[in-house]
Design an enzyme around this catalytic site. Sequence first.
Site, PDB file in Angstrom:
ATOM      1  N   ARG A 109       0.844  -1.219   0.000  1.00 35.78           N
ATOM      2  CA  ARG A 109       0.000   0.000   0.000  1.00 35.78           C
ATOM      3  C   ARG A 109       0.875   1.264   0.000  1.00 35.78           C
ATOM      4  NH1 ARG A 109      -2.767  -3.812  -0.593  1.00 35.78           N
ATOM      5  NH2 ARG A 109      -4.629  -4.393   0.573  1.00 35.78           N
ATOM      6  N   SER A 169     -10.280   0.620   3.759  1.00 34.99           N
ATOM      7  CA  SER A 169      -9.479   0.413   4.975  1.00 34.99           C
ATOM      8  C   SER A 169      -8.866   1.741   5.401  1.00 34.99           C
ATOM      9  CB  SER A 169      -8.344  -0.576   4.705  1.00 34.99           C
ATOM     10  OG  SER A 169      -8.872  -1.784   4.223  1.00 34.99           O
ATOM     11  N   GLU A 187      -3.777   4.246   6.262  1.00 33.22           N
ATOM     12  CA  GLU A 187      -3.573   3.949   4.841  1.00 33.22           C
ATOM     13  C   GLU A 187      -4.089   5.133   4.004  1.00 33.22           C
ATOM     14  OE1 GLU A 187      -4.891   0.063   3.191  1.00 33.22           O
ATOM     15  OE2 GLU A 187      -5.911   1.292   1.695  1.00 33.22           O
TER      16      GLU A 187
END
Length: 337
Positions: free
Chosen positions: A164, A237, A333
């Site tokens: 990520r 997320s 994130e």
Amino acid sequence: MLVKRNASLLPYNTFGIEASASYLVEVHTEKDLIAVLSDSFYGQLPVLLIGGGSNILFTKNFDGLIIVMCMLGQKIEHIANDQVLVTAGAGEPWPELVDWCVENNWGGLENLSLIPGKAGAGPIQNIGAYGSELKDVFSHLYALDLSTLEIKKFDKDECRFGYRDSIFKNELKQKFAILSVSFILNTKPTLNLSYSGLKDEVLSVTNSPSIQDVAEVVKKIRRRKLPDPLETGNAGSFFKNPVVGIEQLQHIKMQYQDIVWYPIDESYCKLSAAWMIESCGLKGYQHGHAGVHRNQPLVLVNHGNASGAEILELSGIVKRHVYHKFHVLLEEEINIY
Ligand code: FAD
Ligand code: NAP
């Protein structure tokens, strides 16, 4: 090209946060992008580039120019017997791009079906799901340097993809506008069913699955498990799954034997942030109008009228609880502005 003043950002973020930008422009061509950045007024303002706003939290009004990347265009070239090079403009909606590849039997993106957002944002966090990451099939991208207005080609190594993560979330954050992204896909695809649960569900549909079957199953699971931003504001997320050393895992396991984790290599592993949040009793927890999703605690949601600041406060509460219990600091994130 219409530059809006005091523009509401509500239609431009899937969290459904009400904030405003001093100026906002939707750019549909490279020429328009260069024109607005060369303008003696707009070109001097702080700039924020966005795509579909599905990985962003606005915590305050943006005092500057928001540029919404809308460049369309899909191209395919045959580069070898079994390989095609697919190129997409930054503004192409990602789910449609994947569908187009899957329909044509160009394999490699099917596990990334139904991820919201635009193609240009994919490399920013090396989007990933169901055991695949964008980097697995990435070839190169073209991006405009916001300070020199020169176009640069980035190959895979230069993007420094991680979990990520990429160079565009770090050293080059908001320094380049990604214009187009190219992928090498396979006309004789190999399926990736390594992700737990995916194989069983695909094989329950057919004994000889195709990439079309994989894409359909991934979409089915996603619709079943994840909140639809059109119904409940969210940005997927909120936190990454923390990567820790094996020694730290062993230490945590002495107290919490059932902690969920996934191996990365001999030295490192990935802890399930969702499991840790749930074990702190925070699944479904509400803070004002913001909440931890009742099924997937990695996702923070806007129950209606939450402010960005309220969501940020909730993320602080989650991080504190997890740290107090496990001595692990969760990292966001999503991109916070
Ligand atoms: P935005 O949110 O608009 O922008 C994200 C960041 O990229 C910002 O910092 C922005 O400044 C920058 N940016 C955007 N476009 C450009 C550009 N052209 N040039 C330079 N900078 C740019 N992500 C996953 O990885 N896997 C998933 O499975 C996943 N599932 C999700 C499910 C839901 C329900 C939601 C809401 C989100 C999910 N996400 C997932 C997060 C998100 O969809 C992805 O990160 C997506 O790539 C974001 O695209 P976007 O166009 O909306 O980017
Ligand atoms: P899930 O399948 O219940 O899994 C929860 C978490 O455990 C995921 O974050 C995933 O890590 C990890 N995991 C599960 N099985 C794994 C395995 N075999 N190997 C390594 N890691 C494993 O979660 P979900 O919410 O339904 O998500 C399914 C997939 O879609 C995941 O890949 C997830 O990342 C992705 N997704 C991402 C976002 C986002 O915004 N980034 C939002 C929704 C879904 P990984 O995250 O590393 O895959």
